[in-house]
Structure formats: C-alpha cells, structure tokens
Design a protein around this motif. Structure first.
Motif, mmCIF file in Angstrom:
data_model
loop_
_atom_site.group_PDB
_atom_site.id
_atom_site.type_symbol
_atom_site.label_atom_id
_atom_site.label_comp_id
_atom_site.label_asym_id
_atom_site.label_seq_id
_atom_site.Cartn_x
_atom_site.Cartn_y
_atom_site.Cartn_z
ATOM 1 N N GLU A 190 -16.276 64.644 -11.961
ATOM 2 C CA GLU A 190 -17.553 65.424 -11.535
ATOM 3 C C GLU A 190 -18.283 65.822 -12.790
ATOM 4 O O GLU A 190 -17.847 66.540 -14.045
ATOM 5 N N GLY A 191 -19.714 65.338 -12.827
ATOM 6 C CA GLY A 191 -20.568 65.772 -14.015
ATOM 7 C C GLY A 191 -20.622 64.773 -15.061
ATOM 8 O O GLY A 191 -21.533 64.664 -15.938
ATOM 9 N N PHE A 192 -19.525 63.818 -15.132
ATOM 10 C CA PHE A 192 -19.381 62.706 -15.995
ATOM 11 C C PHE A 192 -19.861 61.613 -15.051
ATOM 12 O O PHE A 192 -19.928 61.687 -13.958
ATOM 13 N N TYR A 193 -20.211 60.315 -15.744
ATOM 14 C CA TYR A 193 -20.593 59.386 -14.925
ATOM 15 C C TYR A 193 -20.280 57.916 -15.557
ATOM 16 O O TYR A 193 -20.359 57.764 -16.970
ATOM 17 N N GLN A 194 -20.422 56.873 -14.709
ATOM 18 C CA GLN A 194 -20.455 55.442 -15.106
ATOM 19 C C GLN A 194 -21.555 54.929 -15.753
ATOM 20 O O GLN A 194 -22.787 55.584 -15.551
ATOM 21 N N THR A 195 -21.513 54.055 -16.602
ATOM 22 C CA THR A 195 -22.439 53.412 -17.484
ATOM 23 C C THR A 195 -22.553 51.974 -17.611
ATOM 24 O O THR A 195 -21.482 51.324 -17.748
ATOM 25 N N LEU A 196 -23.683 51.335 -17.528
ATOM 26 C CA LEU A 196 -23.832 49.909 -18.001
ATOM 27 C C LEU A 196 -24.221 49.851 -19.393
ATOM 28 O O LEU A 196 -25.031 50.572 -19.864
ATOM 29 N N GLY A 197 -23.664 48.782 -20.237
ATOM 30 C CA GLY A 197 -24.286 48.551 -21.410
ATOM 31 C C GLY A 197 -23.661 49.614 -22.453
ATOM 32 O O GLY A 197 -24.483 49.522 -23.383
ATOM 33 N N ALA A 198 -22.732 50.027 -22.256
ATOM 34 C CA ALA A 198 -22.111 51.084 -23.331
ATOM 35 C C ALA A 198 -21.615 50.335 -24.434
ATOM 36 O O ALA A 198 -21.224 49.215 -24.366
ATOM 37 N N THR A 199 -21.635 51.136 -25.599
ATOM 38 C CA THR A 199 -21.153 50.143 -26.761
ATOM 39 C C THR A 199 -19.505 49.817 -26.600
ATOM 40 O O THR A 199 -19.168 48.914 -26.981
ATOM 41 N N ASN A 200 -18.832 50.878 -25.653
ATOM 42 C CA ASN A 200 -17.435 50.342 -25.537
ATOM 43 C C ASN A 200 -17.239 49.053 -24.727
ATOM 44 O O ASN A 200 -16.420 48.394 -24.930
ATOM 45 N N ASN A 201 -18.301 48.886 -23.883
ATOM 46 C CA ASN A 201 -18.269 47.639 -23.098
ATOM 47 C C ASN A 201 -18.079 46.492 -23.846
ATOM 48 O O ASN A 201 -17.819 45.286 -23.491
ATOM 49 N N ILE A 202 -18.855 46.388 -24.981
ATOM 50 C CA ILE A 202 -18.988 45.253 -25.812
ATOM 51 C C ILE A 202 -17.777 44.894 -26.460
ATOM 52 O O ILE A 202 -17.542 43.517 -26.760
ATOM 53 N N PHE A 203 -16.889 45.603 -26.501
ATOM 54 C CA PHE A 203 -15.501 45.227 -27.153
ATOM 55 C C PHE A 203 -14.696 44.283 -26.436
ATOM 56 O O PHE A 203 -14.121 43.327 -26.918
ATOM 57 N N PRO A 204 -14.398 44.581 -25.260
ATOM 58 C CA PRO A 204 -13.754 43.390 -24.270
ATOM 59 C C PRO A 204 -14.293 42.192 -24.189
ATOM 60 O O PRO A 204 -14.011 41.004 -24.132
ATOM 61 N N GLU A 205 -15.874 42.405 -24.309
ATOM 62 C CA GLU A 205 -16.719 40.977 -24.177
ATOM 63 C C GLU A 205 -16.358 40.062 -25.477
ATOM 64 O O GLU A 205 -16.422 38.858 -25.328
ATOM 65 N N LEU A 206 -16.173 40.810 -26.561
ATOM 66 C CA LEU A 206 -15.963 40.111 -27.680
ATOM 67 C C LEU A 206 -14.686 39.819 -27.928
ATOM 68 O O LEU A 206 -14.177 38.914 -29.178
ATOM 69 N N ALA A 207 -13.652 40.239 -27.395
ATOM 70 C CA ALA A 207 -12.117 40.310 -27.939
ATOM 71 C C ALA A 207 -11.673 39.075 -27.365
ATOM 72 O O ALA A 207 -12.210 38.404 -26.575
ATOM 73 N N THR A 208 -10.641 38.383 -28.055
ATOM 74 C CA THR A 208 -10.179 37.242 -27.848
ATOM 75 C C THR A 208 -8.794 37.519 -26.803
ATOM 76 O O THR A 208 -8.305 38.772 -27.250
ATOM 77 N N ALA A 209 -8.296 36.455 -26.123
ATOM 78 C CA ALA A 209 -7.060 36.875 -25.429
ATOM 79 C C ALA A 209 -6.118 37.237 -26.084
ATOM 80 O O ALA A 209 -5.774 36.764 -27.414
ATOM 81 N N GLY A 210 -5.161 38.427 -25.545
ATOM 82 C CA GLY A 210 -4.335 38.900 -26.518
ATOM 83 C C GLY A 210 -4.390 40.074 -27.366
ATOM 84 O O GLY A 210 -3.640 40.827 -27.549
ATOM 85 N N GLN A 211 -5.853 40.135 -27.787
ATOM 86 C CA GLN A 211 -6.172 41.502 -28.545
ATOM 87 C C GLN A 211 -6.126 42.443 -27.545
ATOM 88 O O GLN A 211 -6.586 42.509 -26.504
ATOM 89 N N ARG A 212 -5.600 43.922 -28.120
ATOM 90 C CA ARG A 212 -5.571 45.036 -27.344
ATOM 91 C C ARG A 212 -6.680 45.952 -27.990
ATOM 92 O O ARG A 212 -6.926 45.820 -28.941
ATOM 93 N N ILE A 213 -7.384 46.630 -26.681
ATOM 94 C CA ILE A 213 -8.743 47.234 -27.117
ATOM 95 C C ILE A 213 -8.318 48.753 -26.562
ATOM 96 O O ILE A 213 -7.827 48.930 -25.781
#
Ligand SMILES: [Zn+2]
Length: 383
Positions: A278-301
C-alpha cells in the motif's frame, strides 16, 4: 565518531558534489576507468554524469553498480552515500573477484535545479530500456488522471486541486470517485504520451540513459552476479531504509537475494518492501528493469532500489507528499499566482527529498554504512 564528518558529506550543490566525486575517484587506488557523459542543456550549463569503474583484479564474479541522482535533487543524499562508500568502504574491499561501478548524478539538470525530472521533463526512473517498445506503451489511465486533476493554470493555493476534491468513505480516501490507491498506482506506473502528464517516461532514452545502457553492455558480460543499488529519497517512513525491487521478471534472483539480504536479521537496518505494498507502486522503465534486459543467460541479478523515507508514511504524510508533488508539477508547467507561493512550493519540495534535519542526514548515512557493510561481507568482498 563519524558524526561531524558525515554531515560534511552532504554537498552544497551539484558542482560541489561533482568536484568531490571526481576527487574521490582520482584518489582511489588500483586500476580504474573513469568516464564522463555530457548531458546537453539549453541552459548553457556544463552538465555531466561522472562515472568510475573499478574492474576486478583477477576474475569477474560479482559486479556492484551504485547510482545516485536518477531523480535530480535526490542526489544530495545519493552523493553523500556514494562518497562514504568510496572513501571508507572501497579501500577495505577485496577487489580480486568483484567490480564496482559508481554512476554519479544521473540527472545533473534536476540536481542543479531541484527537480526530479530532466530538462525535457522526463522521469529517468521511467525512461530505462534497451528496447524501443517501452516508449510506445500507452497508459491511458494516467493521462486521464492528469487531465482531470492537474489544472492547466498557475498554482494559486496551499492545497493542490486534487486534495480539494478529497472526501473520506470510512477509512478510505477518494478524490471524487478515484481512490487514493488508484491514483497512486495509475499515475505512478509512468506514461509515454505527454510531458504535461505525471511520471512522463519520454519518447526515447534520454542521453544519459543511452550512455548508461552502452556502458552496462560493455561491463556486464562475464560477471556471474550483478547487484544494483539505486539511491533514492522521498518515499516511506522517515529516515528508514526501504529496500525495493524492480517489477519485471529477472530483477531479483531468489538465491542471490537470500545470500545477500536477510530481511529478518537486518530488521534494524531496513525494511524489504514488495512493490505491491500500500502506498508503493509498480513502475515501467525503472533503472532496475534494464538489468534483466541486458543480462545474459545464467547471470544472477539483484537490482535493488534503496529508498530513504523523508516526510513519513502515515496517511497524512502521504497526502502532504501528494500535495507537494502535484503543486510542484503544476507550477513547473504553468507557473505560480505569485512569486512567494512559487518559493514556498520549491522549498517544500527540496525538503521532501533532502531534509535539513541533521538527525535525518546522520541516520541515513549510518544506515547506508551498516547496510553496505553487511551486503559486502555476505558477498565475500569485505572481511
Ligand atoms: Zn527517487
């Protein structure tokens, strides 16, 4: 004691912060790669995002990325935390298998001018993606909320238009027929249609996001584990560290999380807050989200937001926070009925993200020191 020195780590302004960051980067021992991303500005200011990367000395196991100032004026605190980490912790870290990448003041325009967004009115924490699809996302609910609750005229009241539509049904807050939670979640998500709307994520990556994406593409390959700490202020209980994650799949590897973070054991240091609270919220385009986009298979984020509360998290605090946010947003677009009101709104806004209270400042640095020490120890880079 750290106390006096800690207060000195909070910078006077953007230029002061940048100078200290560059000095600390220059003084740090061992191999390093410094870079400077120019952020063009119509103001004629010389805006740069400054970075320093300390590569692992032997093999690439864990990469730590520490970012300040995604939201311009939150860089006051973010800088202080980075400066503490670089001056105190870095010399004690075992860099054999770990890399450390510091990105300083990602939104220099916002730092200097005390805004969250960039000169183009973009919230960088809605602007991050390696793919163009993000910028084509439609969030019609957010546009409807902005059109309805942000008058296209100068700010002329202590209470923003939204709060003047407020009514209570039992314990629940409504603005006309829109609940507080609906408003926060609908607008908080981000939109890619209008600069005038709330939480505008832009039409394309901002120059510094394009640079950051490129840099991460170069640095990430080869690491087994990647940990992001993105430093923020303004949300949650006063002076309390809230550890938040990204919302997209792959932002948090459960095993890596379990190794580095022990929310029960660390209760005195932080609260781990899932995005749907409550009071927090989901976001699109957050800095966090780019890490799984750039990671390769097997990398842990583990892409984490470190969020320090300022006003507080009671209902009254949340409403006051909304009031300050919407008045500043409307004022920055359409001006103020008189200069005094503008000054008052801007002063409240700075206080909301960078409280003057020395106790708040001491506490967030003490907490950051303890938090990073625990995480670095569990990662095996600090004895
Ligand atoms: Zn923030």
């Amino acid at each position: 004691m750290h106390d006096m020195a800690d207060l000195d780590l909070f910078p006077k302004n953007y230029e002061d912060a940048r100078a200290r960051f560059l000095k600390l980067a220059a003084q740090a021992e061992g191999p390093k790669v410094s870079d400077r991303w120019v952020v063009p500005s119509a103001t004629g200011d010389n805006f740069t995002v400054d970075t320093v990367y300390f590569p692992p000395l032997n093999k690439s196991k864990t990469l730590f990325v520490i970012i300040s100032g995604v939201h311009g004026l939150e860089a006051y605190a973010g800088h202080a935390i980075q400066a503490m980490a670089m001056s105190e912790l870095l010399p004690k870290l075992n860099r054999a298998d770990a890399g450390f990448f510091f990105i300083h003041s990602l939104n220099p325009y916002g730092f200097k001018n005390h805004t969250r967004g960039t000169e183009a009115g973009v919230n960088l924490n809605r602007n991050c993606s390696a793919f163009p699809d993000l910028y084509r996302t439609k969030n019609e609910e957010s546009i409807r909320l902005s059109d309805r609750f942000i008058p296209k005229e100068p700010v002329d009241s202590e209470r923003c238009f939204l709060l003047r539509q407020m009514r209570k049904e039992g314990e629940k807050i409504f603005f006309d027929d829109v609940s507080l939670d609906e408003f926060i979640k609908g607008s908080g998500l981000g939109q890619f249609t209008s600069r005038e709307g709330l939480e505008f994520g832009g039409f394309q990556p901002e120059p510094q996001i394009a640079k950051m994406t490129e840099a991460l593409k170069n640095i990430l390959p080869g690491f087994e584990d990647i940990v992001l700490f993105d430093l923020h202020t303004g949300l949650g209980e006063r002076a309390r560290l809230h550890l938040l994650t990204g919302d997209v799949e792959g932002c948090v590897d459960p095993q890596l999380f379990a190794q580095l973070f022990k929310p029960e054991e660390d209760r005195s240091v932080y609260d781990f807050t899932p995005a749907e609270s409550e009071g927090f919220y989901q976001t699109l385009g957050a800095t966090n989200n780019i890490f799984p986009e750039l990671a390769t298979a097997g990398q842990r984020i583990c892409a984490m937001t470190m969020e320090f509360g300022t006003l507080g998290h009671t209902l009254d605090h949340q409403l006051e926070s909304l009031n300050q946010w919407l008045r500043e947003h409307q004022g920055s677009l359409y001006g103020y009925a008189n200069p005094d009101l503008g000054n008052e709104v801007r002063a409240d806004y700075l206080e909301k993200f960078f409280p003057k209270d020395p106790e708040w400042r001491r506490q967030i640095l003490a907490t950051s020191r303890e938090f990073l020490t625990r995480v670095f120890r569990r990662a095996g880079v600090l004895r």
